[in-house]
Scaffold this motif. Structure first.
Motif, short mmCIF file in Angstrom:
data_model
loop_
_atom_site.label_atom_id
_atom_site.label_comp_id
_atom_site.label_asym_id
_atom_site.label_seq_id
_atom_site.Cartn_x
_atom_site.Cartn_y
_atom_site.Cartn_z
N UNK A 111 0.81 -1.22 0.00
CA UNK A 111 0.00 0.00 0.00
C UNK A 111 0.85 1.27 0.00
N UNK A 112 1.92 1.28 -0.78
CA UNK A 112 2.76 2.48 -0.90
C UNK A 112 3.71 2.72 0.25
N UNK A 113 3.84 1.76 1.17
CA UNK A 113 4.76 1.91 2.29
C UNK A 113 5.85 0.83 2.19
N UNK A 114 7.09 1.28 2.11
CA UNK A 114 8.24 0.39 2.07
C UNK A 114 8.73 0.18 3.50
N UNK A 115 8.89 -1.09 3.90
CA UNK A 115 9.39 -1.44 5.23
C UNK A 115 10.73 -2.16 5.06
#
Length: 105
Positions: free
Chosen positions: A83-87
């Motif tokens: 969802x557009x979040x890089x972890x």
């Protein structure tokens, strides 16, 4: 970017927001003990001049570099995107770098 250290799990988590960016347009590199996350978004080239009062899009380059703890191996670094979040996660310290208690005899 958000950076969180979990001392109990010995884990560092870095979160990067990339709304609307395809994961194929994001680069993650490790060099000389530094982790670099970069991306480039481009302005769309097709333009329809009719029918738009305002058309705003964000584009440009992004780059962020973090110093990794000593001894972190490439295979210990994990990355995922949702969802557009890089972890990105990596160990806070390596066992050989952890403080050792020495008892007096």
């Amino acid at each position: 970017m958000d950076l969180h250290e979990d001392k109990e799990k010995n884990l560092v988590t870095a979160s990067f927001e990339f709304p609307g960016v395809n994961k194929d347009d994001i680069q993650i590199n490790v060099h000389n003990g530094r982790l670099t996350v970069s991306a480039e978004t481009k302005q769309s080239s097709d333009r329809d001049e009719n029918g738009y009062a305002v058309r705003e899009r964000r584009f440009g380059k992004f780059s962020r570099t973090l110093q990794l703890p000593q001894g972190v191996k490439d295979e210990e670094i994990k990355a995922s995107m949702e969802n557009g979040v890089l972890i990105v996660t990596f160990p806070r310290s390596t066992p050989e770098q952890a403080p050792k208690k020495i008892t007096l005899s």
